[in-house]
Scaffold this motif. Structure first.
Motif, PDB file in Angstrom:
ATOM      1  N   THR A 206       0.833  -1.199   0.000  1.00 25.34           N
ATOM      2  CA  THR A 206       0.000   0.000   0.000  1.00 25.34           C
ATOM      3  C   THR A 206       0.871   1.254   0.000  1.00 25.34           C
ATOM      4  O   THR A 206       1.994   1.261   0.514  1.00 25.34           O
ATOM      5  CB  THR A 206      -0.924   0.022   1.230  1.00 25.34           C
ATOM      6  N   LEU A 207       0.324   2.328  -0.561  1.00 22.00           N
ATOM      7  CA  LEU A 207       1.000   3.620  -0.553  1.00 22.00           C
ATOM      8  C   LEU A 207       0.370   4.569   0.471  1.00 22.00           C
ATOM      9  O   LEU A 207       0.764   5.726   0.569  1.00 22.00           O
ATOM     10  CB  LEU A 207       0.939   4.254  -1.953  1.00 22.00           C
ATOM     11  N   SER A 208      -0.602   4.050   1.234  1.00 18.85           N
ATOM     12  CA  SER A 208      -1.243   4.861   2.273  1.00 18.85           C
ATOM     13  C   SER A 208      -0.480   4.747   3.582  1.00 18.85           C
ATOM     14  O   SER A 208       0.221   3.758   3.825  1.00 18.85           O
ATOM     15  CB  SER A 208      -2.691   4.400   2.481  1.00 18.85           C
ATOM     16  N   VAL A 209      -0.618   5.758   4.432  1.00 19.09           N
ATOM     17  CA  VAL A 209       0.048   5.784   5.737  1.00 19.09           C
ATOM     18  C   VAL A 209      -1.010   5.845   6.835  1.00 19.09           C
ATOM     19  O   VAL A 209      -1.883   6.720   6.827  1.00 19.09           O
ATOM     20  CB  VAL A 209       1.002   6.991   5.857  1.00 19.09           C
ATOM     21  N   GLU A 210      -0.929   4.917   7.771  1.00 19.07           N
ATOM     22  CA  GLU A 210      -1.891   4.843   8.862  1.00 19.07           C
ATOM     23  C   GLU A 210      -1.623   5.914   9.924  1.00 19.07           C
ATOM     24  O   GLU A 210      -0.518   6.461   9.998  1.00 19.07           O
ATOM     25  CB  GLU A 210      -1.829   3.454   9.506  1.00 19.07           C
ATOM     26  N   PRO A 211      -2.615   6.204  10.771  1.00 19.52           N
ATOM     27  CA  PRO A 211      -2.414   7.183  11.846  1.00 19.52           C
ATOM     28  C   PRO A 211      -1.375   6.687  12.846  1.00 19.52           C
ATOM     29  O   PRO A 211      -1.180   5.482  13.030  1.00 19.52           O
ATOM     30  CB  PRO A 211      -3.798   7.265  12.506  1.00 19.52           C
ATOM     31  N   ASP A 276       8.936  17.247   2.818  1.00 20.65           N
ATOM     32  CA  ASP A 276       8.864  18.626   3.293  1.00 20.65           C
ATOM     33  C   ASP A 276       7.991  18.790   4.531  1.00 20.65           C
ATOM     34  O   ASP A 276       8.338  19.529   5.449  1.00 20.65           O
ATOM     35  CB  ASP A 276       8.349  19.525   2.166  1.00 20.65           C
ATOM     36  N   ALA A 277       6.848  18.124   4.586  1.00 24.28           N
ATOM     37  CA  ALA A 277       5.933  18.311   5.724  1.00 24.28           C
ATOM     38  C   ALA A 277       5.617  17.002   6.422  1.00 24.28           C
ATOM     39  O   ALA A 277       4.624  16.910   7.149  1.00 24.28           O
ATOM     40  CB  ALA A 277       4.645  18.971   5.245  1.00 24.28           C
ATOM     41  N   ILE A 278       6.436  16.003   6.248  1.00 22.79           N
ATOM     42  CA  ILE A 278       6.153  14.689   6.820  1.00 22.79           C
ATOM     43  C   ILE A 278       6.358  14.718   8.348  1.00 22.79           C
ATOM     44  O   ILE A 278       7.404  15.154   8.830  1.00 22.79           O
ATOM     45  CB  ILE A 278       7.052  13.614   6.160  1.00 22.79           C
ATOM     46  N   PRO A 279       5.372  14.270   9.132  1.00 21.96           N
ATOM     47  CA  PRO A 279       5.490  14.292  10.596  1.00 21.96           C
ATOM     48  C   PRO A 279       6.180  13.031  11.128  1.00 21.96           C
ATOM     49  O   PRO A 279       5.651  12.323  11.991  1.00 21.96           O
ATOM     50  CB  PRO A 279       4.037  14.373  11.052  1.00 21.96           C
ATOM     51  N   ALA A 280       7.364  12.752  10.580  1.00 26.20           N
ATOM     52  CA  ALA A 280       8.077  11.525  10.945  1.00 26.20           C
ATOM     53  C   ALA A 280       9.546  11.658  10.561  1.00 26.20           C
ATOM     54  O   ALA A 280       9.886  12.440   9.669  1.00 26.20           O
ATOM     55  CB  ALA A 280       7.459  10.322  10.244  1.00 26.20           C
ATOM     56  N   TYR A 333       0.628  11.100  11.500  1.00 24.27           N
ATOM     57  CA  TYR A 333      -0.638  11.690  11.070  1.00 24.27           C
ATOM     58  C   TYR A 333      -1.758  11.325  12.044  1.00 24.27           C
ATOM     59  O   TYR A 333      -1.730  10.274  12.688  1.00 24.27           O
ATOM     60  CB  TYR A 333      -1.004  11.206   9.669  1.00 24.27           C
ATOM     61  N   SER A 334      -2.759  12.179  12.111  1.00 22.02           N
ATOM     62  CA  SER A 334      -3.892  11.920  13.002  1.00 22.02           C
ATOM     63  C   SER A 334      -4.928  11.002  12.355  1.00 22.02           C
ATOM     64  O   SER A 334      -5.741  10.395  13.052  1.00 22.02           O
ATOM     65  CB  SER A 334      -4.560  13.244  13.403  1.00 22.02           C
ATOM     66  N   GLN A 335      -4.890  10.923  11.032  1.00 18.29           N
ATOM     67  CA  GLN A 335      -5.789  10.024  10.315  1.00 18.29           C
ATOM     68  C   GLN A 335      -5.078   9.484   9.074  1.00 18.29           C
ATOM     69  O   GLN A 335      -4.047  10.014   8.658  1.00 18.29           O
ATOM     70  CB  GLN A 335      -7.073  10.740   9.916  1.00 18.29           C
ATOM     71  N   THR A 336      -5.606   8.435   8.516  1.00 21.66           N
ATOM     72  CA  THR A 336      -4.978   7.778   7.372  1.00 21.66           C
ATOM     73  C   THR A 336      -4.787   8.757   6.215  1.00 21.66           C
ATOM     74  O   THR A 336      -5.695   9.506   5.854  1.00 21.66           O
ATOM     75  CB  THR A 336      -5.820   6.580   6.891  1.00 21.66           C
TER      76      THR A 336
END
Length: 526
Positions: A206-211, A276-280, A333-336
């Motif tokens: 998957t290319l999605s990121v979980e919370p 640039d804005a990734i919270p990780a 992230y706070s949501q997916t």
């Protein structure tokens, strides 16, 4: 400075002045030249002697550190120069019993290479850059405890040749031998990866990121990923691969970790925008690091030979606590977040290694003989930012529906989220892994040639390769050493290929410069 080893080099001729296009300073570039000169000095000192494991390690690490987008740190390069010279000094007493130091221990002045006759410079560059790429493969195998003495010894032989005043006739066999030895090196790495982590199997990613907190891991070093997965187990932190690390999802011993979740982002050249804005935090384990922007440089960590000024470096003790603490601090992230590939797909598939493809060899041969499969294209190589790389996307889109697309390395991010359907139960698009997995493509080609009782050049197979840095160079040399012809190479040709050497490659191997997809497809298919 002078540097022309990668595809993005300024003006397609060479980076000069105060900084290279990659962001490497002139000081760092000149120190890397000094490191290369010291490595040639070590090769000279080894002539007639037997360098041991510590010298091999210094040789491999030193060469790897000079690959594009690996080390930007002056201090790290200086430390490697010192390590190489210590190994050379340890060999000097072996140079004879007369008590007089051997005159062939001097470091090489790289200015002699950059100002040499253009054909000599071109051939020596092919050897040097091929050795740098091969050193990356040898390094990854060494990390997993695998080494080969023939491969190790050739680093000395190849560098010795670079430092000698040899003719084209003397250098050409060394160029071809570089490719031949690299095949053995890639086979060694394949054995290391599959023995330690199992045989890759097709896997949807998957290319999605979980919370929640997460860490992005980039590069090629599977061992670092394994260690990070172990240290984050049970901590509520998910792990996502980036770019070159994508194939990790296909290895059984890595994919069994439930917190190895998916893949973040696309190819390496997009990292400044995507991070640039990734919270990780992001952990770089090998090459393809770009100078971090101010907006996220506090979240970038390096390890192994990767180094950048003022970045936190995880040393050989492999305590990833700073990376873990940063992930928990940032929180994710706070949501997916539902990301997509370049073409809008929300997942990709990897893991079509030679084990998987060859297990279906009978099915493949039958599909070719029945006419279901008309042609195989290996469309792969390094990605980059230079205009013209949409060629590879368009080539894949325009390839006939009865063709199979095999792909390798990060160039696949141009099209790996496309759904090309199937042929005879086989997916039309098969991701064989990274450039580290190029041995698998060679093995498949040789096996198909054996099955059809013909030479590789007689197969309905065309290699369409993009190049960027030195690992692509050694792979090209491997293909040439096997006698493979009619390779399409682009989007531009290497600046270090002189007109004379290029003419030799065209005359002997019929190399083509990629032009337009429709024109090249017409020429290939007739």
């Amino acid at each position: 400075m002078f540097c022309y080893q990668c595809e993005q080099t300024a003006g397609c001729s060479g980076c000069t002045g105060k900084m290279g296009v990659c962001g490497k300073s002139a000081t760092a570039a000149n120190l890397q030249d000094e490191l290369t000169g010291a490595l040639i000095g070590l090769a000279r000192a080894s002539d007639g002697n037997q360098p041991g494991p510590s010298a091999h390690k210094a040789m491999i690490e030193g060469l790897f550190a000079t690959v594009t987008n690996v080390s930007f740190s002056d201090e790290a390069i200086k430390q490697q120069i010192e390590a190489v010279r210590r190994e050379k000094e340890a060999l000097v007493p072996q140079c004879g019993q007369c008590g007089t130091p051997c005159v062939r221990n001097d470091d090489y002045d790289m200015e002699l290479l950059w100002t040499a006759d253009e054909d000599i410079r071109s051939l020596k560059s092919l050897i040097l850059f091929g050795l740098r790429g091969m050193a990356a493969y040898a390094y990854h195998a060494l990390v997993l405890g695998y080494t080969d003495e023939e491969v190790n010894q050739f680093f000395y032989k190849g560098l010795f040749a670079v430092g000698e005043d040899w003719t084209m006739e003397e250098l050409l066999p060394v160029v071809m031998e570089t490719g031949k030895v690299n095949l053995k090196c890639m086979e060694l790495l394949d054995k290391a990866n599959t023995t330690v982590y199992g045989t890759p199997a097709p896997t949807e990613v998957t290319l999605s990121v979980e919370p929640g907190p997460f860490i992005v891991v980039s590069g090629h070093d599977l061992k670092d990923l394994e260690l990070l997965l172990a240290q984050t187990e049970g901590k509520g932190i998910n792990i996502y691969t980036h770019s070159e690390m994508l194939p990790a999802h296909a290895y059984p011993e890595l994919k069994k970790n439930p917190h190895l979740k998916g893949n973040f982002g696309t190819a390496w050249q997009n990292q400044q925008k995507e991070f640039d804005a990734i919270p990780a935090p992001v952990l770089f384990t090998t090459n393809c690091l770009m100078p971090p922007k101010e907006s996220y440089k506090d979240r970038v960590f390096t390890t192994e030979v990767v180094s950048y000024p003022q970045m936190v470096h995880i040393d050989d003790n492999k305590d990833f606590t700073p990376v873990i603490e940063k992930a928990l601090e940032l929180g994710g992230y706070s949501q997916t977040q539902r990301f997509t590939g370049i073409n809008g797909g929300n997942q990709v598939t990897t893991g079509f290694g030679h084990g998987t493809i060859l297990s279906a060899a009978d099915q493949v041969v039958s599909a070719v003989k029945s006419g279901d499969i008309g042609h195989f294209f290996l469309v792969g190589g390094c990605d980059g930012a230079r205009p013209g790389r949409n060629y590879y996307t368009e080539f894949v889109k325009q390839a006939p529906e009865d063709s199979i697309i095999l792909t390798l390395a990060c160039g696949k991010y141009r099209f790996n989220d496309l759904d090309l359907g199937t042929i005879g139960g086989l997916p039309r698009l098969m991701d064989m892994g990274q450039c580290n997995d190029a041995y698998g493509a060679v093995k498949v080609a040789l096996a198909l040639a054996e099955a059809f009782e013909c030479g590789v050049n007689d197969l309905p197979l065309t290699l369409v390769l993009s190049w960027f840095e030195q690992k692509a160079v050694c792979i090209l040399l491997t293909l040439l050493s096997l006698g493979i012809k009619n390779i399409y190479l682009g989007p531009t040709l290497p600046a270090f290929l002189s007109p004379g050497v290029l003419a030799y490659l065209i005359d002997n191997f019929n190399i083509h410069k990629a032009s337009a997809p429709e024109e090249d497809l017409k020429a290939i298919l007739g």
